[in-house]
Design a protein around this motif. Structure first.
Motif, mmCIF file in Angstrom:
data_model
loop_
_atom_site.group_PDB
_atom_site.id
_atom_site.type_symbol
_atom_site.label_atom_id
_atom_site.label_comp_id
_atom_site.label_asym_id
_atom_site.label_seq_id
_atom_site.Cartn_x
_atom_site.Cartn_y
_atom_site.Cartn_z
ATOM 1 N N THR A 1 64.569 -5.784 54.173
ATOM 2 C CA THR A 1 63.565 -6.818 54.180
ATOM 3 C C THR A 1 63.727 -7.921 53.227
ATOM 4 O O THR A 1 62.807 -8.478 52.985
ATOM 5 C CB THR A 1 62.381 -6.095 53.955
ATOM 6 O OG1 THR A 1 62.151 -5.997 52.340
ATOM 7 C CG2 THR A 1 62.045 -4.738 54.450
ATOM 8 N N VAL A 2 64.969 -7.970 52.699
ATOM 9 C CA VAL A 2 64.971 -8.779 51.642
ATOM 10 C C VAL A 2 65.266 -10.352 52.245
ATOM 11 O O VAL A 2 65.950 -10.674 53.000
ATOM 12 C CB VAL A 2 66.422 -8.688 50.732
ATOM 13 C CG1 VAL A 2 66.762 -9.482 49.693
ATOM 14 C CG2 VAL A 2 65.954 -7.266 49.896
ATOM 15 N N SER A 3 64.717 -11.440 51.600
ATOM 16 C CA SER A 3 64.702 -12.812 52.009
ATOM 17 C C SER A 3 65.746 -13.596 51.428
ATOM 18 O O SER A 3 65.831 -14.679 52.024
ATOM 19 C CB SER A 3 63.201 -13.362 51.467
ATOM 20 O OG SER A 3 63.127 -13.073 50.024
ATOM 21 N N ALA A 4 66.408 -12.993 50.483
ATOM 22 C CA ALA A 4 67.651 -14.029 49.562
ATOM 23 C C ALA A 4 69.052 -13.293 49.987
ATOM 24 O O ALA A 4 69.006 -12.013 50.143
ATOM 25 C CB ALA A 4 67.205 -14.063 48.129
ATOM 26 N N PRO A 5 69.900 -14.210 49.932
ATOM 27 C CA PRO A 5 71.491 -13.400 50.085
ATOM 28 C C PRO A 5 71.589 -12.233 48.912
ATOM 29 O O PRO A 5 71.169 -12.569 47.667
ATOM 30 C CB PRO A 5 72.179 -14.723 49.546
ATOM 31 C CG PRO A 5 71.522 -15.912 49.918
ATOM 32 C CD PRO A 5 70.233 -15.645 49.444
ATOM 33 N N HIS A 6 72.061 -11.225 49.257
ATOM 34 C CA HIS A 6 72.456 -10.198 48.302
ATOM 35 C C HIS A 6 73.647 -9.344 48.899
ATOM 36 O O HIS A 6 73.912 -9.583 50.181
ATOM 37 C CB HIS A 6 71.167 -9.399 48.336
ATOM 38 C CG HIS A 6 70.594 -8.716 49.396
ATOM 39 N ND1 HIS A 6 70.004 -9.655 50.581
ATOM 40 C CD2 HIS A 6 70.496 -7.753 49.949
ATOM 41 C CE1 HIS A 6 69.600 -8.903 51.499
ATOM 42 N NE2 HIS A 6 69.978 -7.658 51.109
ATOM 43 N N ASP A 7 74.019 -8.525 48.371
ATOM 44 C CA ASP A 7 75.206 -7.467 48.637
ATOM 45 C C ASP A 7 74.845 -6.453 49.581
ATOM 46 O O ASP A 7 74.314 -5.612 48.712
ATOM 47 C CB ASP A 7 75.946 -7.384 47.262
ATOM 48 C CG ASP A 7 77.455 -6.402 47.716
ATOM 49 O OD1 ASP A 7 77.767 -6.536 49.013
ATOM 50 O OD2 ASP A 7 78.086 -6.156 46.870
#
Ligand code: NAP
Ligand code: ZN
Ligand code: ZN
Length: 348
Positions: A244-250
Motif C-alpha cells: 500500500t506504499v505511496s512512494a518508490p521503494h525496494d
C-alpha cells in the motif's frame, strides 16, 4: 444546475482554496447527496500535485464521500431523501462492456469515470467530495449503515474497498500468512480486514512509532522493513502480500518473502516504477499483480461486512481550513490513520 461550494487546486503548486462551481441538473437516475464527511486519500495529493502527470485544473479532490440524500431523479427507486449514502472513486462507467456486466466497473473496458479530474459522459469536468454536495448516477451510490460513525465510514469508500477487494480475490483467510506493506490509510484498513478474515497478519512498516498501533489494529507480527535481518527471517513464508506504499521503494526483499506460487499485489501507486530482480519471480514462480478499488456490488458487500463487524477507519477529523497541513502530514506518513474533512466547516 446545482450550485456547489468546495476547495479546489488551480494548479500543481498552490494550496487548495475555496471554489464555487455548478453540478448538473438531476437526470432520471441521479442522486443529489449533501456531503457530511470526505476522507483525504493519498491519491488526492498525487493528483492535485500532478505527480501522475494527468491532472486537469481546477480540481476539487475527494473520493471518500459520505452524506445524506437531498433529492433523487424520477427513476431512482433505491434511495430517498434523508438516506445515509456513500460515493467512492468512480461515478460512472459504460455499464455494457464485459467488465461492467460482471460487476467489475472499475475495470470498464472504455474507462470508468473517476469522481474528480476527468470529463464525464456529459462533457462536464468531474469534481470530488471536498465540497458540499455531489450529483451521481444511482448505480454508483452505496447504502451506509446509520449505526456506524459517518466520519469513520468515509475512508471505506476508497481505502476500505481497495484493500478488501484484493484480499477477497486472493482468498485471504484462516491458515494464510499475509503481509501488509505500509501502515497508512490503505494499510490500516488492510490490516483490519486481514485480521477480520482470520489470516496470520504481518505488518511491514518503516515507522518504529507505529509498532504498538499495528498490534492494536490486528497484526500478529510487526516487521521494521529497514532492518535487513528481520526481513531475511521472513523469506519464503508468505501466501500473499499487499503493498500500500505511496512512494518508490525496494520491492525485492518482499518478493523474497513470498512462498512458491504466491502473489505480491500492488495497490499503492508511486510516481516512479520499481526495479525488480526477475530471479525472485522465476525461481519460485512468484507473481506480481495489482488491483484497483472494487466493483459496485463488492463495495456494498464490504460496507455491509463493516456494518456487521462494527469495523471503520481510525480517523482524525479536521475542518477544510486545515487541508494544507493535513496533506503535509500524509506525505510524511504521520497520519493516524486517515484524515477526514468535516464538511460543516465549509460554512465557516
Ligand atoms: P498513506 O496514508 O500516505 O500511506 C502510505 C504509507 O506508505 C505510509 O503511511 C508509510 O507507512 C508508507 N510509506 C510512505 N513513504 C514511504 C517510503 N518512502 N518508503 C516506504 N514506505 C513508505 O497513503 P494511502 O492513502 O494509504 O495511499 C497509498 C497509495 O495507494 C497511494 O499511492 C495511493 O495513490 C494509492 N491508492 C491506490 C488505490 C487503488 O485503487 N489501487 C486506491 C487508493 C489509493 P509506514 O509509516 O508504515 O512505513
Ligand atoms: Zn483513494
Ligand atoms: Zn464498461
Amino acid at each position: 444546475m446545482t450550485q456547489s461550494r468546495g476547495w479546489a487546486a488551480q494548479n500543481a503548486t498552490t494550496p487548495l482554496a475555496p471554489f464555487k462551481f455548478s453540478r448538473r441538473e438531476l437526470h432520471d437516475h441521479d442522486v443529489l447527496v449533501d456531503i457530511q464527511f470526505c476522507g483525504v486519500c493519498h491519491s488526492d495529493i498525487h493528483f492535485v500535485r500532478n505527480e501522475w502527470g494527468n491532472a486537469i485544473y481546477p480540481v476539487v479532490p475527494g473520493h471518500e464521500i459520505v452524506g445524506r440524500v437531498a433529492a433523487v431523479g424520477s427513476a431512482v427507486t433505491r434511495f430517498k431523501p434523508g438516506d445515509h449514502v456513500g460515493v467512492g472513486v468512480i461515478v460512472d462507467s459504460c455499464r455494457t462492456c464485459p467488465s461492467c456486466k460482471s460487476g467489475q466497473e472499475q475495470y470498464c473496458d472504455v474507462g470508468a469515470t473517476l469522481t474528480y479530474g476527468v470529463r464525464d459522459r456529459y462533457g462536464d469536468l468531474t469534481q470530488g467530495g471536498y465540497s458540499n454536495n455531489i450529483v451521481v448516477h444511482d448505480h454508483f451510490v452505496h447504502t451506509i449503515s446509520p449505526r456506524l460513525s459517518a466520519a469513520g465510514v468515509a475512508p471505506l469508500l476508497c481505502a476500505g474497498i481497495t484493500t478488501y477487494s484484493p484480499m477477497r480475490h486472493w482468498k485471504v483467510g484462516p491458515n494464510k500468512k499475509v503481509g501488509v506493506v505500509g501502515l497508512g490509510g490503505l494499510g490500516h484498513m488492510a490490516l483490519k480486514f486481514a485480521h477480520a478474515f482470520g489470516a496470520h497478519v504481518v505488518q511491514f512498516t518503516t515507522s518504529e512509532s507505529k509498532i504498538d498501533d499495528a498490534k492494536r489494529l490486528g497484526a500478529d507480527e510487526v516487521v521494521l522493513s529497514k532492518d535487513p535481518t528481520a526481513m531475511k527471517k521472513q523469506a519464503s513464508t508468505f501466501d500473499f502480500i499487499l503493498d500500500t506504499v505511496s512512494a518508490p521503494h525496494d520491492l525485492n526483499p518482499y518478493l523474497e518473502a513470498l512462498k512458491r506460487d504466491a502473489t505480491y499485489a500492488q495497490v499503492g501507486l508511486p510516481d516512479q516504477p520499481p526495479v525488480i530482480n526477475m530471479g525472485h519471480l522465476l525461481f519460485k514462480r512468484r507473481a506480481i499483480s495489482g488491483s484497483i478499488i472494487g466493483g459496485m456490488a463488492e463495495t456494498q458487500q464490504m460496507l455491509d461486512f463493516c456494518a456487521e463487524k462494527n469495523l471503520v477507519a481510525d480517523v482524525e477529523v479536521i475542518p477544510i481550513q486545515q487541508i494544507a497541513e493535513a496533506f503535509e502530514r500524509v506525505v510524511k506518513a504521520q497520519v493516524k490513520y486517515r484524515f477526514v474533512i468535516d464538511m460543516a466547516s465549509l460554512a465557516a
